[in-house]
Design an enzyme around this catalytic site. Sequence first.
Site, mmCIF file in Angstrom:
data_model
loop_
_atom_site.group_PDB
_atom_site.id
_atom_site.type_symbol
_atom_site.label_atom_id
_atom_site.label_comp_id
_atom_site.label_asym_id
_atom_site.label_seq_id
_atom_site.Cartn_x
_atom_site.Cartn_y
_atom_site.Cartn_z
ATOM 1 C CB SER A 264 3.992 2.719 -2.171
ATOM 2 O OG SER A 264 5.097 2.376 -1.351
ATOM 3 C CE LYS A 265 0.013 5.219 5.234
ATOM 4 N NZ LYS A 265 1.060 5.757 6.100
ATOM 5 N NE ARG A 266 6.278 -1.486 2.732
ATOM 6 C CZ ARG A 266 6.212 -2.490 1.863
ATOM 7 N NH1 ARG A 266 5.044 -2.908 1.426
ATOM 8 N NH2 ARG A 266 7.309 -3.071 1.440
ATOM 9 N N GLY A 268 7.322 6.493 1.801
ATOM 10 C CA GLY A 268 7.294 7.676 2.658
ATOM 11 C C GLY A 268 7.533 7.317 4.112
ATOM 12 C CG ASP A 269 4.659 5.043 6.251
ATOM 13 O OD1 ASP A 269 4.390 6.261 6.306
ATOM 14 O OD2 ASP A 269 3.795 4.154 6.171
#
Length: 521
Positions: A264-266, A268-269
Amino acid sequence: MENLNRKVRVRFAPSPTGPLHIGGVRTALYNYLFARQHGGELIFRIEDTDSTRLVPGAEDYIIESFKWLGIKFDEGVGFGGNHGPYRQSERRDIYKKYVRQLLDAGRAYIAFDTPEELDAKRSEVENFQYDASTRLGMRNSLTMPKEEVDRLMAEGKQYVVRFLIEPGREIVVDDIIRGEVRVSSSILDDKVLYKSADQLPTYHLANIVDDHLMEVTHVIRGEEWLPSAPLHVLLYEAFGWTDTMPRFAHLPLLLKPIGNGKLSKRDGDKLGFPVFPLEWHDPKSGTVSSGYREKGYLPEAVVNFLALLGWNPGNDQELMTLDEMVGLFDLSKCSKNGAKFDYIKAAWFNHQYLIRQPDEKWVPAFDRILRENGIETTPEKEAEVVRMMKLKVIEYTDGQGNKRKRNISFASDLWPLCKFFFVAPEAIDKEDKFVRKNWKEGTAEEITSLMEVIEGIEDFSAEGQKSVVDAWAEQTGMRPWNAWRICLVGAGQGPDMYELSSFLGKEETLRRMQRAKEILS
Ligand code: GLU
């Protein structure tokens, strides 16, 4: 069903609901490789029938992403072709005809249940599903007299068209990667195929009609679409298109680098890597999400890395050009299991591609970072620093807070390692281990003596200095190399000393030596 006698035609069919996820890029890439290796065609179709989810700018973003990545389409939105239009919102009239065909054949029906009525049913009946067990208790053309149906439609009452699914049938999805996937039709609901409210079909109907009309032979897409496949098989059958039904291949999921579940984008963040090809500026929230391009990745590295998430050529080869991949790719050898998204490996790929390109190619990106830090210099100087430093290693902190080392993988990695080329060390830490070990009593005198030698060198190239300084060291027995490094770098790192002093020039070299003596004595 083998489709062997048809020209291979595949499609990438994103919904423009936001930036393209890196998993979508891999799907497009596999479609591209498959099309190329079969001398087939790759179509770019925009699936924008759900107007509530459209995001302005998303379509352009997707097109720009593929341009950057070097993945070329043969036809579609922005590419032309004679199966258009390729944007589903421009194909309304086409779909209407096919909705009518299903209604006339008794394979679909009209339903007037309002959202409120459906909600009421859901709270009344546990696990309510609109299907054979419930449809006869609902307000639809199966339960209402024809006159009433016609009257409501004439009055402009909103309705949907639902697919009539017969229970108790075994549906077989023949998947190139997963083999035969068998599902009972009893678990499926009567999916909505068309909504009068926006006069548009839903994803399922538009997707099947377009794949048929666009003569798609293989549907290669992410695993998240596998649950829709049985319904799609039934739709092909209902239309009488079974003979030309595309073959399916559902690609493995991309998984979190750490822990379980979907990437998920999370993730990556949290771990500091992009999940989008290009930087994305969200038009609604204004938030900016990082992209591979802006992070400093080369498109060739991204494509290479992605290709190996779910497939490998069966030997140890990791570095491959797009053309090589076309030769090696084998859809049937793709993994069924999810592929862990190894972002450290992604950086490694970028390193491999960066060091293979000429040093001058690093310059634009390196120059941008230097300017951000207030440094203005020449492209020649920048390329020279790249040559001296590109094979160095940097330290970083991983997702779990551990200190680790890795190769230089982005032009931006160079700055912290290369600052001293452009800026004299401001302070020198006397307590630093390297400094304590190498700056002792008598060192200042040795540096003074070395300065005198350097003063007299005419040819200040690395080789020119070396011969003179080596002779001096031979004669005097002095070897203040590490102390010299402390003078020029301020610490125990950096390139070959002669290369460095030659880069700095005689004047700056002497100035830094003088300054270090003052600081450390
Ligand atoms: N529009 C779907 C998507 O956004 C396409 C799925 C498919 O390839 O059938 O991925």
